[in-house]
Write an enzyme that holds these catalytic residues in place. Structure first.
Site, PDB file in Angstrom:
ATOM      1  N   SER A  30       0.665  -1.509  -0.013  1.00  0.00           N
ATOM      2  CA  SER A  30       0.511  -0.137   0.551  1.00  0.00           C
ATOM      3  C   SER A  30       0.968   0.777   0.033  1.00  0.00           C
ATOM      4  O   SER A  30       0.476   2.643  -0.127  1.00  0.00           O
ATOM      5  CB  SER A  30      -1.409  -0.117   0.977  1.00  0.00           C
ATOM      6  OG  SER A  30      -0.058   0.155   2.120  1.00  0.00           O
ATOM      7  N   LYS A  69       0.417   4.575   6.884  1.00  0.00           N
ATOM      8  CA  LYS A  69       0.210   5.610   5.645  1.00  0.00           C
ATOM      9  C   LYS A  69       0.320   6.822   5.728  1.00  0.00           C
ATOM     10  O   LYS A  69       1.550   7.310   6.657  1.00  0.00           O
ATOM     11  CB  LYS A  69      -1.341   5.780   5.540  1.00  0.00           C
ATOM     12  CG  LYS A  69      -2.378   3.677   5.886  1.00  0.00           C
ATOM     13  CD  LYS A  69      -2.303   3.240   4.572  1.00  0.00           C
ATOM     14  CE  LYS A  69      -3.335   2.178   4.608  1.00  0.00           C
ATOM     15  NZ  LYS A  69      -2.417   1.040   3.182  1.00  0.00           N
TER      16      LYS A  69
END
Length: 205
Positions: free
Chosen positions: A48, A96
């Protein structure tokens, strides 16, 4: 000199051993404090955050963020699963990039496919969009980040289940800011927040 008094070389030797023992104890204590309360190592399990972080990378995380040092837009942060982000066998932590702070309005997408934050287009040089791969979530959205929460997204926008799907993250769930890739050796690098990009974003009006 009395017979009970140790010779000078013996006194010096014991003083050296005592000082060495103190140094070792202090070093071990400092290492424990740093590893427990200041810096931790995390393993990257997913794609990701490609190309910034690859599967198998290890990063060091500054745990003074956000308790002592505030979170900033562009920071790469590790946070605990707020609930429902990960499956039961996937661990408890995610990583993230911070896109929106409390009060920010995050919108997607502009003419060139870019995000805007508080009406300012953000040209993200680190973003990966894989050709032929659909985005994980709908392209168009506009969200105002609630107080005490963060809007986070993966750099690999085609392969990241992030705030576009799960919503914002409580700031209290942030473990810390990732600041360096330490493993493998060939991947050693300081993780940039791209200040030149993010510092141009105005505060919410």
């Amino acid at each position: 000199m009395s017979e009970a008094e140790p010779a000078a070389p013996e006194r010096a030797r014991w003083k050296f051993l005592r000082d060495l023992a103190i140094i070792v104890v202090v070093a071990l204590f400092a290492s424990f404090v740093v590893r427990t309360y200041l810096v931790r190592s995390f393993f990257i399990p997913s794609v990701s955050m490609e190309r910034t972080l690859l599967v198998g990378d290890r990063v060091l995380v500054n745990e003074l963020v956000p308790g002592v040092v505030p979170v900033r837009r562009g920071d790469v942060v590790v946070f605990r699963d707020p609930g429902g982000w990960l499956g039961p066998a996937q661990g408890d932590d995610l990583i993230k990039r911070v896109i929106g702070l409390p009060g920010d309005t995050v919108s997607c997408c502009g003419v060139a496919g870019e995000l805007s934050v508080n009406g300012h287009p953000v040209h993200e040089p680190y973003v990966v969009l894989q050709p032929g791969s659909p985005r994980v979530a709908a392209e168009d959205f506009s969200v105002t980040v609630p107080e005490g929460r963060l809007w986070v997204m993966g750099d690999n926008r085609s392969r990241s289940a992030d705030s576009r799907i799960h919503g914002s993250v409580p700031e209290s769930d942030v473990v810390g800011r990732a600041f360096v890739t330490t493993w493998p050796v060939s991947r050693w690098s300081v993780l940039s927040r791209y200040g030149g990009v993010w510092d141009a974003v105005p505060d919410p009006s």
